[in-house]
Motif scaffolding. Structure first.
Motif, PDB file in Angstrom:
ATOM      1  N   LEU A 131       0.899  -1.504   0.212  1.00 45.66           N
ATOM      2  CA  LEU A 131      -0.203  -0.250  -0.159  1.00 45.66           C
ATOM      3  C   LEU A 131       0.624   1.567   0.362  1.00 45.66           C
ATOM      4  O   LEU A 131       1.856   1.270   0.436  1.00 45.66           O
ATOM      5  N   ASN A 132       0.679   2.361   0.010  1.00 45.67           N
ATOM      6  CA  ASN A 132       1.317   3.918  -0.447  1.00 45.67           C
ATOM      7  C   ASN A 132       0.954   4.164   0.692  1.00 45.67           C
ATOM      8  O   ASN A 132      -0.066   3.566   1.210  1.00 45.67           O
ATOM      9  N   PRO A 133       1.652   5.060   1.043  1.00 44.61           N
ATOM     10  CA  PRO A 133       1.474   5.491   2.591  1.00 44.61           C
ATOM     11  C   PRO A 133       0.461   6.344   2.588  1.00 44.61           C
ATOM     12  O   PRO A 133      -0.138   5.618   3.834  1.00 44.61           O
ATOM     13  N   PRO A 134      -0.670   6.564   2.417  1.00 45.92           N
ATOM     14  CA  PRO A 134      -1.604   6.861   3.193  1.00 45.92           C
ATOM     15  C   PRO A 134      -2.449   6.171   3.213  1.00 45.92           C
ATOM     16  O   PRO A 134      -3.370   5.851   4.148  1.00 45.92           O
ATOM     17  N   ASP A 135      -2.435   5.260   2.126  1.00 44.73           N
ATOM     18  CA  ASP A 135      -3.462   4.488   2.343  1.00 44.73           C
ATOM     19  C   ASP A 135      -3.103   2.796   3.271  1.00 44.73           C
ATOM     20  O   ASP A 135      -3.665   2.636   4.124  1.00 44.73           O
ATOM     21  N   LEU A 136      -2.312   2.990   3.189  1.00 44.13           N
ATOM     22  CA  LEU A 136      -1.424   2.392   5.033  1.00 44.13           C
ATOM     23  C   LEU A 136      -1.688   3.039   5.978  1.00 44.13           C
ATOM     24  O   LEU A 136      -1.998   2.283   7.484  1.00 44.13           O
ATOM     25  N   THR A 137      -1.449   4.451   6.181  1.00 40.08           N
ATOM     26  CA  THR A 137      -1.876   5.276   7.180  1.00 40.08           C
ATOM     27  C   THR A 137      -3.184   4.625   8.110  1.00 40.08           C
ATOM     28  O   THR A 137      -3.317   4.077   8.907  1.00 40.08           O
ATOM     29  N   ARG A 138      -4.418   4.789   6.648  1.00 43.81           N
ATOM     30  CA  ARG A 138      -6.041   4.569   6.778  1.00 43.81           C
ATOM     31  C   ARG A 138      -5.797   3.438   7.701  1.00 43.81           C
ATOM     32  O   ARG A 138      -7.264   3.000   8.133  1.00 43.81           O
ATOM     33  N   TRP A 139      -5.212   2.091   6.928  1.00 47.70           N
ATOM     34  CA  TRP A 139      -5.103   0.669   7.590  1.00 47.70           C
ATOM     35  C   TRP A 139      -5.031   1.061   8.947  1.00 47.70           C
ATOM     36  O   TRP A 139      -5.771   0.157   9.677  1.00 47.70           O
ATOM     37  N   VAL A 140      -3.707   1.253   9.149  1.00 48.22           N
ATOM     38  CA  VAL A 140      -3.406   0.757  10.289  1.00 48.22           C
ATOM     39  C   VAL A 140      -4.589   1.543  11.106  1.00 48.22           C
ATOM     40  O   VAL A 140      -4.850   1.617  12.231  1.00 48.22           O
ATOM     41  N   VAL A 141      -5.574   2.924  11.569  1.00 49.42           N
ATOM     42  CA  VAL A 141      -6.255   3.433  11.938  1.00 49.42           C
ATOM     43  C   VAL A 141      -7.048   2.686  12.255  1.00 49.42           C
ATOM     44  O   VAL A 141      -8.280   2.543  12.479  1.00 49.42           O
ATOM     45  N   LYS A 142      -7.521   2.124  10.673  1.00 49.49           N
ATOM     46  CA  LYS A 142      -9.075   0.633  10.631  1.00 49.49           C
ATOM     47  C   LYS A 142      -8.174  -0.359  11.708  1.00 49.49           C
ATOM     48  O   LYS A 142      -9.330  -0.651  12.451  1.00 49.49           O
ATOM     49  N   LYS A 143      -7.057  -0.772  11.310  1.00 52.89           N
ATOM     50  CA  LYS A 143      -6.618  -1.800  12.777  1.00 52.89           C
ATOM     51  C   LYS A 143      -7.112  -1.557  14.011  1.00 52.89           C
ATOM     52  O   LYS A 143      -7.595  -2.338  14.403  1.00 52.89           O
ATOM     53  N   CYS A 144      -6.630  -0.574  14.552  1.00 48.53           N
ATOM     54  CA  CYS A 144      -6.470   0.005  15.169  1.00 48.53           C
ATOM     55  C   CYS A 144      -8.150  -0.076  15.902  1.00 48.53           C
ATOM     56  O   CYS A 144      -8.409  -0.237  17.564  1.00 48.53           O
ATOM     57  N   ARG A 145      -8.791   0.241  15.569  1.00 46.86           N
ATOM     58  CA  ARG A 145     -10.260   0.836  15.240  1.00 46.86           C
ATOM     59  C   ARG A 145     -10.721  -0.923  15.395  1.00 46.86           C
ATOM     60  O   ARG A 145     -12.129  -0.986  16.169  1.00 46.86           O
ATOM     61  N   ASP A 146     -10.929  -1.714  14.477  1.00 46.21           N
ATOM     62  CA  ASP A 146     -10.944  -3.151  15.234  1.00 46.21           C
ATOM     63  C   ASP A 146     -10.158  -3.173  16.518  1.00 46.21           C
ATOM     64  O   ASP A 146     -11.326  -4.764  17.279  1.00 46.21           O
ATOM     65  N   LYS A 147      -9.868  -2.717  17.140  1.00 42.41           N
ATOM     66  CA  LYS A 147      -9.714  -2.738  18.367  1.00 42.41           C
ATOM     67  C   LYS A 147     -10.263  -2.325  19.286  1.00 42.41           C
ATOM     68  O   LYS A 147      -9.446  -2.319  20.697  1.00 42.41           O
ATOM     69  N   ASN A 148     -10.477  -1.309  18.934  1.00 46.10           N
ATOM     70  CA  ASN A 148     -11.839  -0.425  19.876  1.00 46.10           C
ATOM     71  C   ASN A 148     -10.630   0.609  20.325  1.00 46.10           C
ATOM     72  O   ASN A 148     -11.065   0.762  21.559  1.00 46.10           O
ATOM     73  N   LYS A 149      -9.845   0.576  19.657  1.00 48.74           N
ATOM     74  CA  LYS A 149      -8.725   1.486  19.729  1.00 48.74           C
ATOM     75  C   LYS A 149      -8.489   3.053  18.984  1.00 48.74           C
ATOM     76  O   LYS A 149      -8.510   2.676  18.071  1.00 48.74           O
ATOM     77  N   SER A 150      -8.008   3.813  19.232  1.00 53.59           N
ATOM     78  CA  SER A 150      -8.216   5.282  17.961  1.00 53.59           C
ATOM     79  C   SER A 150      -6.440   5.346  18.278  1.00 53.59           C
ATOM     80  O   SER A 150      -5.897   5.529  19.398  1.00 53.59           O
ATOM     81  N   ILE A 151      -6.020   6.520  17.360  1.00 52.82           N
ATOM     82  CA  ILE A 151      -4.449   6.350  16.541  1.00 52.82           C
ATOM     83  C   ILE A 151      -4.426   7.872  16.125  1.00 52.82           C
ATOM     84  O   ILE A 151      -5.310   7.671  14.942  1.00 52.82           O
ATOM     85  N   SER A 152      -3.863   8.449  16.019  1.00 49.74           N
ATOM     86  CA  SER A 152      -3.944   9.862  15.568  1.00 49.74           C
ATOM     87  C   SER A 152      -2.538   8.929  13.822  1.00 49.74           C
ATOM     88  O   SER A 152      -2.291   8.549  13.966  1.00 49.74           O
ATOM     89  N   PRO A 153      -3.262  10.191  12.862  1.00 52.60           N
ATOM     90  CA  PRO A 153      -2.210  10.004  12.116  1.00 52.60           C
ATOM     91  C   PRO A 153      -0.924   9.681  11.948  1.00 52.60           C
ATOM     92  O   PRO A 153      -0.147   9.250  11.400  1.00 52.60           O
ATOM     93  N   SER A 154      -0.713  11.006  12.562  1.00 55.10           N
ATOM     94  CA  SER A 154       0.655  10.960  13.165  1.00 55.10           C
ATOM     95  C   SER A 154       1.781   9.867  14.015  1.00 55.10           C
ATOM     96  O   SER A 154       3.101   9.290  13.554  1.00 55.10           O
ATOM     97  N   ALA A 155       0.744   9.266  14.937  1.00 52.47           N
ATOM     98  CA  ALA A 155       0.869   8.125  15.676  1.00 52.47           C
ATOM     99  C   ALA A 155       1.137   6.748  14.331  1.00 52.47           C
ATOM    100  O   ALA A 155       2.231   6.305  14.958  1.00 52.47           O
ATOM    101  N   ALA A 156       0.520   6.866  13.914  1.00 55.39           N
ATOM    102  CA  ALA A 156       0.168   5.708  13.115  1.00 55.39           C
ATOM    103  C   ALA A 156       1.381   5.597  12.469  1.00 55.39           C
ATOM    104  O   ALA A 156       2.192   4.834  11.636  1.00 55.39           O
ATOM    105  N   GLU A 157       1.947   7.121  10.738  1.00 56.29           N
ATOM    106  CA  GLU A 157       2.818   6.898  10.125  1.00 56.29           C
ATOM    107  C   GLU A 157       4.640   6.396  11.514  1.00 56.29           C
ATOM    108  O   GLU A 157       5.702   6.522  11.095  1.00 56.29           O
ATOM    109  N   GLN A 158       4.627   6.828  12.953  1.00 58.38           N
ATOM    110  CA  GLN A 158       5.243   6.836  13.446  1.00 58.38           C
ATOM    111  C   GLN A 158       5.603   5.040  13.973  1.00 58.38           C
ATOM    112  O   GLN A 158       6.250   4.435  13.841  1.00 58.38           O
ATOM    113  N   LEU A 159       4.123   4.784  14.264  1.00 63.51           N
ATOM    114  CA  LEU A 159       4.234   3.297  14.209  1.00 63.51           C
ATOM    115  C   LEU A 159       4.666   2.318  12.898  1.00 63.51           C
ATOM    116  O   LEU A 159       5.194   1.786  12.815  1.00 63.51           O
ATOM    117  N   MET A 160       4.423   3.175  12.189  1.00 64.09           N
ATOM    118  CA  MET A 160       4.608   1.993  10.262  1.00 64.09           C
ATOM    119  C   MET A 160       6.377   2.252  10.073  1.00 64.09           C
ATOM    120  O   MET A 160       6.544   1.542   9.070  1.00 64.09           O
TER     121      MET A 160
END
Length: 323
Positions: A131-160
């Motif tokens: 996935l390109n970086p924007p799509d991967l960021t959205r995917w990370v946010v969604k995977k966190c949401r699936d775990k009932n957790k929120s994550i900011s886009p900047s934190a998602a990029e840090q995790l990536m």
């Protein structure tokens, strides 16, 4: 054709008779292969299984479900060397029963084969690319949401970055972070710093970024931290050589007007790596990169022949090529 088409088939429950999933992003290959056969009877074949055996299973009526999913993994049917079986499978694709979904999961695919063309015509032949970086960021946010957790886009990029954008590694890190957060509703940058250890590749890339910006102090601190984490100087040197080579390749490819997706495919890189490499390469001339590679190779030889201390040799290189 991309994976979104496969997802639409799954969501609409209008599956094709055959699917071929392949490509560099093995997480997506596995994810969609599993999703296609969910709740179906399953047969799984691994390796160079005769076509007749696969056809026999595909013709069997499902017993406990509405459909039968027949998985064929790493069969080499889509490459040279198995022409008889490949042709037999190509002839069978139009005859696959309505109750069967034939799912090929392959590493080696030649689009010129009859079987590939037949699956592409009557089913789906899908290359799963990173996935390109924007799509991967959205995917990370969604995977966190699936775990009932929120994550900011900047934190998602840090995790990536900490997981070198590997989707498989990211899933494991998200599971760990969600458990660590406990009752808290969000995953924070502090959580990521506390739990997620960046890969050596990521740390060396950060080291080169500091060198390219002329920040000697930060570069040496990053190097010292890697040594403190028991990374071997020669391994760090090998990664530096790799990164310098990537910068040179991307710089030369850009000069020849190569598109970024073509660079990623040619050099075995993920899209974000090309973007970051091009940004870093602008800070170096071609001559400087060639000199760096030559000096790195010389340092490697001198260390391995006992003429130079490994830790000191890498430190000298870092200071010399911090611009």
């Amino acid at each position: 054709m991309d994976v979104k088409t496969v997802q639409k088939d799954i969501d609409s429950r209008q599956l094709k008779r055959a699917y071929l999933l392949y490509g560099d992003e093995r997480y997506l290959v596995s994810h969609y292969a599993d999703a296609l056969g969910e709740n179906f009877d399953r047969d799984v074949f691994e390796g160079a299984i005769p076509a007749a055996q696969i056809i026999l299973a595909a013709n069997a009526f499902p017993f406990l479900a509405e459909k039968r999913a027949v998985y064929v993994r790493d069969s080499k049917l889509f490459s040279t060397g198995r022409k008889t079986d490949t042709d037999a499978m190509a002839d069978f694709v139009p005859q696959i029963p309505d109750e069967t979904v034939l799912i090929f999961v392959e590493s080696d695919v030649d689009k010129r084969t009859r079987l590939y063309k037949k699956v592409a015509e009557l089913g789906r032949a899908v290359e799963c690319t990173p996935l390109n970086p924007p799509d991967l960021t959205r995917w990370v946010v969604k995977k966190c949401r699936d775990k009932n957790k929120s994550i900011s886009p900047s934190a998602a990029e840090q995790l990536m970055r900490s997981a070198a954008h590997s989707m498989t590694a990211l899933v494991a890190e998200i599971d760990k972070l969600a458990a660590f957060a406990g009752a808290r509703p969000s995953i924070t940058p502090e959580d990521i710093n506390a739990l997620c250890t960046p890969t050596l590749q990521t740390r060396v890339f950060d080291l080169l970024a500091a060198m390219g910006k002329g920040n000697t102090g930060q570069a040496l601190t990053l190097y010292s931290n890697m040594l403190h984490m028991k990374e071997q100087p020669l391994m760090i040197l090998a990664m530096l050589i790799r990164q310098f080579r990537i910068l040179l390749l991307c710089k030369e490819a850009q000069a020849k007007k190569y598109a970024k997706p073509d660079m990623a495919k040619a050099f075995g890189l993920r899209p974000f790596m090309v973007d970051e490499a091009l940004a870093q390469a602008r800070r170096y001339t071609t001559e400087k990169l060639l000199a760096a590679l030559e000096d790195c190779a010389d340092t490697d030889v001198r260390v391995k022949t006992g003429k130079l201390d490994a830790e000191m040799g890498v430190e000298v290189l870092i200071i010399k090529y911090t611009i």
